[in-house]
Write a protein that holds these residues in place. Sequence first.
Motif, PDB file in Angstrom:
ATOM      1  N   TYR A  58      -8.322  -8.890  -3.774  1.00 10.55           N
ATOM      2  CA  TYR A  58      -7.566  -9.393  -5.098  1.00 10.55           C
ATOM      3  C   TYR A  58      -6.884  -8.419  -5.973  1.00 10.55           C
ATOM      4  O   TYR A  58      -7.685  -7.607  -6.370  1.00 10.55           O
ATOM      5  CB  TYR A  58      -8.675 -10.203  -5.832  1.00 10.55           C
ATOM      6  CG  TYR A  58      -7.822 -10.984  -6.978  1.00 10.55           C
ATOM      7  CD1 TYR A  58      -7.226 -12.154  -6.486  1.00 10.55           C
ATOM      8  CD2 TYR A  58      -7.745 -10.652  -8.152  1.00 10.55           C
ATOM      9  CE1 TYR A  58      -6.322 -12.512  -7.735  1.00 10.55           C
ATOM     10  CE2 TYR A  58      -7.189 -11.232  -9.313  1.00 10.55           C
ATOM     11  CZ  TYR A  58      -6.554 -12.273  -8.957  1.00 10.55           C
ATOM     12  OH  TYR A  58      -5.799 -12.843 -10.039  1.00 10.55           O
ATOM     13  N   ASP A  59      -5.687  -8.358  -6.266  1.00 11.13           N
ATOM     14  CA  ASP A  59      -5.001  -7.637  -6.779  1.00 11.13           C
ATOM     15  C   ASP A  59      -5.092  -6.079  -6.749  1.00 11.13           C
ATOM     16  O   ASP A  59      -4.822  -5.103  -7.518  1.00 11.13           O
ATOM     17  CB  ASP A  59      -5.447  -7.721  -8.510  1.00 11.13           C
ATOM     18  CG  ASP A  59      -4.307  -7.653  -9.821  1.00 11.13           C
ATOM     19  OD1 ASP A  59      -3.195  -7.947  -9.134  1.00 11.13           O
ATOM     20  OD2 ASP A  59      -4.733  -7.268 -10.705  1.00 11.13           O
ATOM     21  N   MET A  60      -5.184  -5.930  -5.550  1.00 21.07           N
ATOM     22  CA  MET A  60      -5.066  -4.628  -4.801  1.00 21.07           C
ATOM     23  C   MET A  60      -3.676  -4.138  -3.979  1.00 21.07           C
ATOM     24  O   MET A  60      -3.282  -5.441  -3.461  1.00 21.07           O
ATOM     25  CB  MET A  60      -6.424  -4.180  -3.898  1.00 21.07           C
ATOM     26  CG  MET A  60      -7.731  -4.319  -4.642  1.00 21.07           C
ATOM     27  SD  MET A  60      -7.937  -3.234  -5.719  1.00 21.07           S
ATOM     28  CE  MET A  60      -8.256  -1.770  -5.035  1.00 21.07           C
ATOM     29  N   PRO A  61      -3.519  -3.149  -3.961  1.00 20.80           N
ATOM     30  CA  PRO A  61      -2.254  -2.937  -2.801  1.00 20.80           C
ATOM     31  C   PRO A  61      -2.430  -3.353  -1.591  1.00 20.80           C
ATOM     32  O   PRO A  61      -3.424  -3.413  -0.995  1.00 20.80           O
ATOM     33  CB  PRO A  61      -2.076  -1.333  -2.996  1.00 20.80           C
ATOM     34  CG  PRO A  61      -2.782  -1.078  -4.169  1.00 20.80           C
ATOM     35  CD  PRO A  61      -4.116  -1.911  -4.264  1.00 20.80           C
ATOM     36  N   SER A  62      -1.729  -4.270  -1.047  1.00 24.72           N
ATOM     37  CA  SER A  62      -1.609  -4.945   0.118  1.00 24.72           C
ATOM     38  C   SER A  62      -2.588  -6.272   0.322  1.00 24.72           C
ATOM     39  O   SER A  62      -2.986  -6.619   1.407  1.00 24.72           O
ATOM     40  CB  SER A  62      -1.998  -3.871   1.342  1.00 24.72           C
ATOM     41  OG  SER A  62      -3.258  -3.521   1.410  1.00 24.72           O
ATOM     42  N   GLY A  63      -3.237  -6.682  -0.794  1.00 27.08           N
ATOM     43  CA  GLY A  63      -4.287  -7.579  -0.915  1.00 27.08           C
ATOM     44  C   GLY A  63      -3.707  -8.689  -1.152  1.00 27.08           C
ATOM     45  O   GLY A  63      -2.663  -9.475  -0.669  1.00 27.08           O
ATOM     46  N   SER A  64      -4.689  -9.522  -1.993  1.00 28.50           N
ATOM     47  CA  SER A  64      -4.142 -10.968  -2.400  1.00 28.50           C
ATOM     48  C   SER A  64      -3.653 -10.868  -4.165  1.00 28.50           C
ATOM     49  O   SER A  64      -4.177 -10.048  -4.594  1.00 28.50           O
ATOM     50  CB  SER A  64      -5.372 -11.867  -1.900  1.00 28.50           C
ATOM     51  OG  SER A  64      -6.304 -11.318  -2.729  1.00 28.50           O
ATOM     52  N   ALA A 107       0.912  -1.217  -0.109  1.00 30.43           N
ATOM     53  CA  ALA A 107      -0.045  -0.138  -0.106  1.00 30.43           C
ATOM     54  C   ALA A 107       1.001   1.210   0.110  1.00 30.43           C
ATOM     55  O   ALA A 107       1.957   1.251   0.556  1.00 30.43           O
ATOM     56  CB  ALA A 107      -1.184  -0.172   1.127  1.00 30.43           C
ATOM     57  N   ALA A 108       0.481   2.150  -0.855  1.00 26.36           N
ATOM     58  CA  ALA A 108       1.117   3.573  -0.645  1.00 26.36           C
ATOM     59  C   ALA A 108       1.222   4.054   0.837  1.00 26.36           C
ATOM     60  O   ALA A 108       0.534   3.890   1.588  1.00 26.36           O
ATOM     61  CB  ALA A 108       0.510   4.391  -1.612  1.00 26.36           C
ATOM     62  N   LYS A 109       2.172   4.746   0.771  1.00 29.14           N
ATOM     63  CA  LYS A 109       2.558   5.367   2.244  1.00 29.14           C
ATOM     64  C   LYS A 109       1.363   6.364   2.712  1.00 29.14           C
ATOM     65  O   LYS A 109       0.829   7.165   1.770  1.00 29.14           O
ATOM     66  CB  LYS A 109       3.772   6.441   2.161  1.00 29.14           C
ATOM     67  CG  LYS A 109       4.167   6.992   3.555  1.00 29.14           C
ATOM     68  CD  LYS A 109       5.506   7.857   3.503  1.00 29.14           C
ATOM     69  CE  LYS A 109       5.870   8.480   4.715  1.00 29.14           C
ATOM     70  NZ  LYS A 109       7.326   9.125   4.692  1.00 29.14           N
ATOM     71  N   TYR A 133      -5.068  -4.117   3.907  1.00 28.81           N
ATOM     72  CA  TYR A 133      -5.903  -5.224   4.237  1.00 28.81           C
ATOM     73  C   TYR A 133      -5.421  -5.761   5.262  1.00 28.81           C
ATOM     74  O   TYR A 133      -4.298  -6.192   5.553  1.00 28.81           O
ATOM     75  CB  TYR A 133      -6.101  -6.039   3.111  1.00 28.81           C
ATOM     76  CG  TYR A 133      -6.789  -5.501   2.134  1.00 28.81           C
ATOM     77  CD1 TYR A 133      -8.465  -5.791   1.999  1.00 28.81           C
ATOM     78  CD2 TYR A 133      -6.237  -4.795   1.035  1.00 28.81           C
ATOM     79  CE1 TYR A 133      -8.951  -4.972   0.979  1.00 28.81           C
ATOM     80  CE2 TYR A 133      -6.983  -4.348  -0.214  1.00 28.81           C
ATOM     81  CZ  TYR A 133      -8.412  -4.501  -0.117  1.00 28.81           C
ATOM     82  OH  TYR A 133      -9.109  -3.966  -0.942  1.00 28.81           O
ATOM     83  N   ALA A 134      -6.186  -5.795   6.645  1.00 27.33           N
ATOM     84  CA  ALA A 134      -5.992  -6.279   7.884  1.00 27.33           C
ATOM     85  C   ALA A 134      -6.399  -7.874   8.103  1.00 27.33           C
ATOM     86  O   ALA A 134      -5.882  -8.613   8.724  1.00 27.33           O
ATOM     87  CB  ALA A 134      -6.599  -5.543   8.867  1.00 27.33           C
TER      88      ALA A 134
END
Length: 432
Positions: free
Chosen positions: A356-362, A301-303, A308-309
């Motif tokens: 899915y395919d998201m920053p910090s995701g899966s 994820a960008a700063k 995703y937790a």
Amino acid sequence: MAKASTIASCLADLGLAGFTPGKNDFVAGLPELERFRTESKGSLLMANVAGQGVLPAWRGPQMREINGVKLGLIGVTSPDRAEGGAPAGLDVASPIDAVKADVATLRAQGARVLVVLAAVGRGEAKRIADAVPDLTAIVVGSPGGSGDANSETPPPERIGNVLIAETGNHLTTAAALDLYVRDGSYAFADGTGLDLARKRADVMRRIDEMRGKIAQWEGDPKVSKADIEARRADLAVLEKERAELDKAPTPAKGSFFRYRVQEMRDSLGKDNAVSARLLAYYKQVNEANKKAFADKKPKAAAKGEASYAGVETCTTCHDDARKVWDKTAHAHAYATLSNQFKEYNLDCVSCHVTGYDMPSGSTVTHVENLKDVQCEVCHGPGSKHAAAPSKVKVPIPRPKPESCLSCHHPPHVHEFDAVRKMEDILGPGHGR
């Protein structure tokens, strides 16, 4: 190639008589096309195509005898009209001239029913019907296409006495044409009611529009419940009208045809041989993708942006919501894939995991802590809220029903009422 080979073998199990290729079918080369033809056990028909590597047997036509009736099968294609033109080395001639020549050949052999498989588009198919009026039917396909979008199934029509039949792509629908021969006549009256079929298509369109409006209105506090119930009553009337249009009287005398389009549903049942082939194919894809995408990890994820937790983090404060979620199908979404060897299938996984395919995701192979349709699919990435719940709100506190439609849409889900279905995932501590 594995998918094409599997489809060809499944068609053989179903008793394929013949097919006509579009441009996409030539992509692996003519030797592979012949291999697929052999696996399908059907005839490959393209009377208007010649060139180096084109086998004489491909040009047809073919004669089949069904219940004592001689049926002639002709195939024509226009890959030159597809995007990018015809594959190199193919000479594509006029479909109309080829059909005329094959009709003469088949008539001389005693054919009484003539069917053309035409991968030429609907406009050219109509021109063939105009030019060769003694055909029985033309089954229309596309010269070639791209993209994953599903096309609508056009209503059938007749040009003179020639039936023009076309279904949606991706096998979202299948069509059945039954010919009833009486008194030795091969002039087939319309026993389907094609006018009714066109009306049915219009009613289906209105039903879909009404469902969409109801879903939208139910999420709008400005629309009264009375108005929504009135629209539901209108929807019930339309659905009854659709059911009535499915009925058509049989002509009292003479030969006739009946044409029916069937939407593909799991509820229709399955063929065990085809199911076994598909399962083997999904296993093969699974193993290949597991290796091919082993190193594909999600971007960070960008700063300053939330990440995703995972549901376990959410449960720390939202135990009541977790208890509701545990009882929903969302909590077992990933298992529905893994049980079918589809968890690494690129066409499936995105709607069965979180972020899915998201920053910090899966990604397709990296789903640690993010299996299933968890809280953050609907509520957004929650790391910042989890770190400071009294200061940072949940990104999407009350998701709208429309958000469900990104996954719950045809061909996977049909006639989906997002507002009503949302009730299935709510409960004490989760929306109530």
